[in-house]
Motif scaffolding. Structure first.
Motif, mmCIF file in Angstrom:
data_model
loop_
_atom_site.group_PDB
_atom_site.id
_atom_site.type_symbol
_atom_site.label_atom_id
_atom_site.label_comp_id
_atom_site.label_asym_id
_atom_site.label_seq_id
_atom_site.Cartn_x
_atom_site.Cartn_y
_atom_site.Cartn_z
ATOM 1 N N THR A 183 11.905 8.475 -5.605
ATOM 2 C CA THR A 183 12.461 7.253 -6.200
ATOM 3 C C THR A 183 11.584 6.049 -5.868
ATOM 4 O O THR A 183 11.968 5.187 -5.081
ATOM 5 N N HIS A 184 10.432 6.021 -6.446
ATOM 6 C CA HIS A 184 9.534 4.874 -6.209
ATOM 7 C C HIS A 184 8.983 4.418 -7.532
ATOM 8 O O HIS A 184 8.809 5.222 -8.425
ATOM 9 N N PRO A 185 8.703 3.192 -7.703
ATOM 10 C CA PRO A 185 8.782 2.115 -6.741
ATOM 11 C C PRO A 185 10.230 1.852 -6.311
ATOM 12 O O PRO A 185 11.145 1.960 -7.107
ATOM 13 N N ASN A 186 10.373 1.484 -5.069
ATOM 14 C CA ASN A 186 11.677 1.268 -4.459
ATOM 15 C C ASN A 186 12.304 -0.013 -5.004
ATOM 16 O O ASN A 186 11.626 -1.017 -5.185
ATOM 17 N N GLU A 187 13.605 0.003 -5.233
ATOM 18 C CA GLU A 187 14.280 -1.175 -5.799
ATOM 19 C C GLU A 187 14.361 -2.338 -4.818
ATOM 20 O O GLU A 187 14.610 -3.472 -5.225
ATOM 21 N N ILE A 188 14.159 -2.100 -3.520
ATOM 22 C CA ILE A 188 14.206 -3.211 -2.561
ATOM 23 C C ILE A 188 12.831 -3.861 -2.376
ATOM 24 O O ILE A 188 12.709 -4.835 -1.647
ATOM 25 N N PHE A 189 11.822 -3.354 -3.044
ATOM 26 C CA PHE A 189 10.466 -3.885 -2.911
ATOM 27 C C PHE A 189 10.408 -5.393 -3.169
ATOM 28 O O PHE A 189 9.888 -6.141 -2.340
ATOM 29 N N PRO A 190 10.931 -5.899 -4.299
ATOM 30 C CA PRO A 190 10.844 -7.353 -4.533
ATOM 31 C C PRO A 190 11.547 -8.184 -3.463
ATOM 32 O O PRO A 190 11.036 -9.218 -3.039
ATOM 33 N N ALA A 191 12.708 -7.735 -3.002
ATOM 34 C CA ALA A 191 13.443 -8.480 -1.983
ATOM 35 C C ALA A 191 12.680 -8.498 -0.659
ATOM 36 O O ALA A 191 12.643 -9.518 0.043
ATOM 37 N N PHE A 192 12.051 -7.375 -0.303
ATOM 38 C CA PHE A 192 11.275 -7.311 0.932
ATOM 39 C C PHE A 192 10.083 -8.268 0.866
ATOM 40 O O PHE A 192 9.838 -9.026 1.804
ATOM 41 N N ILE A 193 9.362 -8.236 -0.244
ATOM 42 C CA ILE A 193 8.185 -9.105 -0.396
ATOM 43 C C ILE A 193 8.609 -10.568 -0.331
ATOM 44 O O ILE A 193 7.978 -11.385 0.344
ATOM 45 N N ARG A 233 2.518 6.596 -6.924
ATOM 46 C CA ARG A 233 1.591 7.607 -7.459
ATOM 47 C C ARG A 233 2.161 9.014 -7.279
ATOM 48 O O ARG A 233 2.065 9.845 -8.159
ATOM 49 N N VAL A 234 2.755 9.251 -6.112
ATOM 50 C CA VAL A 234 3.384 10.547 -5.864
ATOM 51 C C VAL A 234 4.543 10.729 -6.834
ATOM 52 O O VAL A 234 4.727 11.804 -7.414
ATOM 53 N N SER A 235 5.327 9.674 -7.054
ATOM 54 C CA SER A 235 6.459 9.741 -7.969
ATOM 55 C C SER A 235 6.009 10.023 -9.398
ATOM 56 O O SER A 235 6.687 10.723 -10.143
ATOM 57 N N GLU A 263 0.827 -1.204 0.000
ATOM 58 C CA GLU A 263 0.000 0.000 0.000
ATOM 59 C C GLU A 263 0.866 1.261 0.000
ATOM 60 O O GLU A 263 0.627 2.202 -0.759
ATOM 61 N N ALA A 264 1.916 1.267 0.836
ATOM 62 C CA ALA A 264 2.820 2.422 0.896
ATOM 63 C C ALA A 264 3.553 2.613 -0.433
ATOM 64 O O ALA A 264 3.724 3.748 -0.890
ATOM 65 N N GLU A 265 3.986 1.525 -1.053
ATOM 66 C CA GLU A 265 4.687 1.628 -2.342
ATOM 67 C C GLU A 265 3.759 2.143 -3.442
ATOM 68 O O GLU A 265 4.180 2.904 -4.306
#
Length: 173
Positions: A77-87, A29-31, A22-24
């Motif tokens: 800088t979104h979507p964040n590049e660490i998103f896939p690793a976090f998920i 959207r802001v990005s 949700e935060a991403e």
């Protein structure tokens, strides 16, 4: 003391995934609405008032700035590049908490081979067998043991009550 359901350990991780996704999405959207700000240098003659000048800028357009104003780029800088690793980390933890293979839960066959996937599925099947045995012992067998004599006595099941012990020896599949 009270026990906890087996799924509790995975719930926090699943909630983390929901919140982070949700935060991403909001950050993306802001990005996507990337903009700029005009920075004004304060001088001794500044009145300190808040002056807002909003200019519509089209893609590829430019701004004409008056003297003393400076263009400041806002570049989220979104979507964040660490998103896939976090998920992936959260899903792995949730899979471990639910005693299922990560590849089954996430349907992610990246970086797995036949042997590793097979090993995970065998552990998962053992977990399912353990839960099935528990369910039979804790629920199905006691219900059956209470139901069969009553069903035989009231005629719902047409079996001789003298052979109750024989018909009570069942095998669950």
């Amino acid at each position: 003391t009270h026990g906890f359901p087996w799924f509790v350990s995975a719930m926090k991780r699943m909630r983390n995934i929901h919140g982070y996704e949700e935060a991403e999405i909001i950050a993306a959207r802001v990005s996507a609405c990337k903009g700029a700000a005009i920075e004004t240098e304060l001088t001794a003659s500044s009145t300190g008032g808040t002056e807002q000048n909003v200019e519509a800028v089209e893609p590829g357009g430019t701004l004409n700035l008056p003297p003393g104003k400076k263009y400041v780029n806002i570049n989220p800088t979104h979507p964040n590049e660490i998103f896939p690793a976090f998920i992936k980390a959260q899903l792995r933890g949730a899979a471990a908490g639910m005693e299922v293979a990560y590849t089954s839960l996430a349907n992610d066959l990246e970086s797995v081979n036949y042997s590793s996937q097979r090993g995970g599925l065998l552990v998962e099947r053992d977990s399912y067998k353990k839960r099935q045995r528990w369910f039979i012992e804790a629920f199905k067998q006691p219900v059956f043991d209470a139901w069969l004599p009553l069903a035989m006595l009231n005629g719902t099941v047409n079996l001789p009550i003298t052979k109750l012990e024989k018909f009570s020896a069942i095998e669950w599949k």
